[in-house]
Scaffold this active site. Structure first.
Site, PDB file in Angstrom:
ATOM      1  N   PHE A  98       2.860  -0.842 -18.165  1.00 57.58           N
ATOM      2  CA  PHE A  98       2.081  -0.208 -17.090  1.00 57.58           C
ATOM      3  C   PHE A  98       3.029   0.213 -15.972  1.00 57.58           C
ATOM      4  O   PHE A  98       3.635  -0.639 -15.323  1.00 57.58           O
ATOM      5  CB  PHE A  98       1.037  -1.207 -16.581  1.00 57.58           C
TER       6      PHE A  98
ATOM      7  N   ASP B 122       4.292   0.757 -12.842  1.00 51.05           N
ATOM      8  CA  ASP B 122       3.978   0.455 -11.435  1.00 51.05           C
ATOM      9  C   ASP B 122       5.256   0.552 -10.622  1.00 51.05           C
ATOM     10  O   ASP B 122       6.174   1.268 -10.999  1.00 51.05           O
ATOM     11  CB  ASP B 122       3.394  -0.961 -11.370  1.00 51.05           C
TER      12      ASP B 122
ATOM     13  N   ASP C 221       5.268 -10.959 -13.888  1.00 49.35           N
ATOM     14  CA  ASP C 221       5.229 -12.331 -13.349  1.00 49.35           C
ATOM     15  C   ASP C 221       6.642 -12.766 -12.959  1.00 49.35           C
ATOM     16  O   ASP C 221       6.858 -13.342 -11.891  1.00 49.35           O
ATOM     17  CB  ASP C 221       4.635 -13.301 -14.389  1.00 49.35           C
TER      18      ASP C 221
HETATM   19  N1  LIG Z   1       3.225  -3.384 -14.717  1.00 50.12           N
HETATM   20  C1  LIG Z   1       2.363  -4.201 -14.128  1.00 50.12           C
HETATM   21  N2  LIG Z   1       1.930  -3.904 -12.897  1.00 50.12           N
HETATM   22  C2  LIG Z   1       1.040  -4.753 -12.325  1.00 50.12           C
HETATM   23  C3  LIG Z   1       0.556  -5.900 -12.940  1.00 50.12           C
HETATM   24  C4  LIG Z   1      -0.348  -6.491 -12.014  1.00 50.12           C
HETATM   25  C5  LIG Z   1      -1.150  -7.725 -12.149  1.00 50.12           C
HETATM   26  N3  LIG Z   1      -1.344  -8.131 -13.507  1.00 50.12           N
HETATM   27  C6  LIG Z   1      -1.342  -9.540 -13.715  1.00 50.12           C
HETATM   28  C7  LIG Z   1      -2.687 -10.040 -13.477  1.00 50.12           C
HETATM   29  C8  LIG Z   1      -3.141 -10.721 -14.523  1.00 50.12           C
HETATM   30  C9  LIG Z   1      -2.119 -10.846 -15.532  1.00 50.12           C
HETATM   31  O1  LIG Z   1      -1.611 -12.157 -15.471  1.00 50.12           O
HETATM   32  C10 LIG Z   1      -1.028  -9.903 -15.134  1.00 50.12           C
HETATM   33  O2  LIG Z   1       0.210 -10.534 -15.165  1.00 50.12           O
HETATM   34  C11 LIG Z   1      -0.372  -5.690 -10.886  1.00 50.12           C
HETATM   35  N4  LIG Z   1       0.469  -4.672 -11.107  1.00 50.12           N
HETATM   36  C12 LIG Z   1       0.916  -3.631 -10.202  1.00 50.12           C
HETATM   37  O3  LIG Z   1       2.025  -4.199  -9.475  1.00 50.12           O
HETATM   38  C13 LIG Z   1       2.028  -3.677  -8.146  1.00 50.12           C
HETATM   39  C14 LIG Z   1       1.743  -4.841  -7.224  1.00 50.12           C
HETATM   40  O4  LIG Z   1       2.948  -5.549  -7.048  1.00 50.12           O
HETATM   41  P1  LIG Z   1       3.072  -6.497  -5.725  1.00 50.12           P
HETATM   42  O5  LIG Z   1       2.913  -5.531  -4.513  1.00 50.12           O
HETATM   43  O6  LIG Z   1       4.436  -7.109  -5.839  1.00 50.12           O
HETATM   44  O7  LIG Z   1       1.939  -7.494  -5.787  1.00 50.12           O
HETATM   45  C15 LIG Z   1       0.906  -2.648  -8.088  1.00 50.12           C
HETATM   46  O8  LIG Z   1       1.377  -1.382  -8.501  1.00 50.12           O
HETATM   47  C16 LIG Z   1      -0.062  -3.190  -9.146  1.00 50.12           C
HETATM   48  O9  LIG Z   1      -0.890  -2.152  -9.666  1.00 50.12           O
HETATM   49  C17 LIG Z   1       1.025  -6.197 -14.252  1.00 50.12           C
HETATM   50  O10 LIG Z   1       0.688  -7.198 -14.903  1.00 50.12           O
HETATM   51  N5  LIG Z   1       1.927  -5.313 -14.790  1.00 50.12           N
END
Ligand SMILES: Nc1nc2c(c(CN[C@H]3C=C[C@H](O)[C@@H]3O)cn2[C@@H]2O[C@H](COP(=O)(O)O)[C@@H](O)[C@H]2O)c(=O)[nH]1
Length: 366
Positions: A248, A250, A344
């Site tokens: 994904f 991000d 994570d």
């Molecule tokens: N590629 C990727 N991007 C992810 C996630 C998640 C949350 N997923 C977790 C939730 C349940 C599961 O346990 C997943 O681990 C949020 N985001 C993105 O990150 C950014 C936020 O960052 P910060 O500002 O540092 O919190 C924002 O663009 C948000 O859209 C992911 O997993 N993968």
């Protein structure tokens, strides 16, 4: 490699082709072979040691602990709003939400705020509530509980607009439930992705790069992946084609990929990103453009070539890591689990990554 512009190809296949095309035509971002090999080895070892699996998903205190239809509505609202949490403020001034004694920042503020609203009697996961929710109610949902903090949840206006749009479609065509769309996809993640991208413009994460239309579909794919992880691949979360789903794109995982050496920026891009963080910290993001997106010195506008190069190469880097793990160990690891693990990891080791700048774009896509 022209991207199959026809909607016939599965959405995740269009994303992967877009990522390859972006990587092959990038000037300022690179996926170094030796970095991929090093990253693959390191990530596979760490994932094996931690026994990383879909079972981790429900263990987080803010995620639903039960895989049921309520959880699907919760995931849909969260992933409709799962964008743009970055801040240039120092930690002690950052927007935060405290729940059960834990203070959350970034993405987790969204989950904590949603859960707090539900506890206070506002079922913000019900389309009848959020399809017409008023601004003052949303301000309350996202209020910070630390009066010393000035910063608020970014892009509140856009978040309200997104909820109204997606809620209206669910009420008009799917009896107000996203779980009805999940049931209609008959166990195909790609069919569900097609429906989400068709029905909800705010999920249509598509851009033009080097004269070609490219698809990145970050929020549509993480929506499907979160349902799959919550249900541990069973029942409503059973998708026989889930393995096609890509990383994904991000702004956080690129930082982790850079840390592992699987992504490299040109000196001019690296320097721009470093300067942007400082500029936005001083400048702030005062003026807002016509479509409600804050603009400021140092921000990368949504769709900027550098933004697309960072996001597209991140998807490609995870695909190369996935293929390297398969080549070197015969183990097939999904891009989803590599992504979840890397995200994570990046959050857990934020200190070790503080010298790796992230790109600052305000967008509803990620
Ligand atoms: N590629 C990727 N991007 C992810 C996630 C998640 C949350 N997923 C977790 C939730 C349940 C599961 O346990 C997943 O681990 C949020 N985001 C993105 O990150 C950014 C936020 O960052 P910060 O500002 O540092 O919190 C924002 O663009 C948000 O859209 C992911 O997993 N993968």
């Amino acid at each position: 490699m022209p991207v199959s512009s026809e909607a016939t190809a599965d959405p995740s296949i269009r994303v992967l082709e877009s990522a390859r095309f972006i990587s092959e035509h990038s000037n300022d971002v690179l996926v170094p072979e030796e970095g991929v090999c090093r990253a693959a080895k390191e990530i596979q070892e760490r994932m094996k040691k931690s026994g990383y699996s879909t079972a981790e998903w429900k263990k987080h205190p803010l995620n639903p602990s039960k895989a049921d239809q309520k959880a699907i509505e919760w995931i849909f609202v969260v992933d409709s709003l799962n964008f743009s949490f970055w801040t240039s403020k120092p930690v002690d001034q950052q927007y935060s939400v405290t729940l059960d004694g834990t203070t959350y920042r970034g993405y987790w503020t969204l989950c904590a705020a949603i859960n707090r609203a539900i506890r206070n009697g506002l079922d913000i996961t019900d389309a009848r509530v959020y399809a017409s929710i008023a601004r003052d109610l949303m301000e309350d949902v996202f209020r910070t509980d630390d009066p010393r903090k000035q910063e608020k949840m970014p892009m509140l206006e856009r978040r309200i607009k997104v909820l109204h749009e997606v809620g209206r479609v669910l009420l008009d065509q799917y009896a107000g439930k996203f779980s009805n769309m999940v049931k209609m996809c008959q166990g195909s993640a790609q069919k569900l992705l097609d429906m989400v991208i068709r029905e909800f413009p705010c999920f249509r994460d598509e851009h033009v790069f080097n004269g070609q239309r490219v698809c990145l579909y970050k929020r549509a794919q993480i929506l499907v992946a979160d349902i799959w992880a919550c249900f541990e691949g069973k029942g409503l979360g059973r998708f026989e084609d889930i393995d096609k789903v890509t990383m994904f794109a991000d702004y956080r995982v690129p930082q982790g990929l850079y840390h592992f050496g699987a992504l490299r920026y040109s000196p001019r891009l690296f320097e721009f990103l470093q300067r942007s963080e400082a500029a936005v910290r001083i400048e702030g993001e005062n003026e807002v453009t016509a479509d409600g997106i804050p603009a400021a010195l140092g921000l990368l506008p949504s769709g900027h070539p550098w933004e697309i190069e960072i996001r597209g190469n991140s998807i490609w880097a995870v695909e190369c890591i996935r293929q390297q793990i398969l080549r070197s160990s015969g183990v097939l690891v999904s891009a989803i689990l590599i992504d979840f693990y890397m995200w994570d990891y990046s959050k857990l080791h934020a200190k070790a990554m503080k010298d790796i700048p992230i790109h600052l774009t305000r967008s509803v896509f990620y």
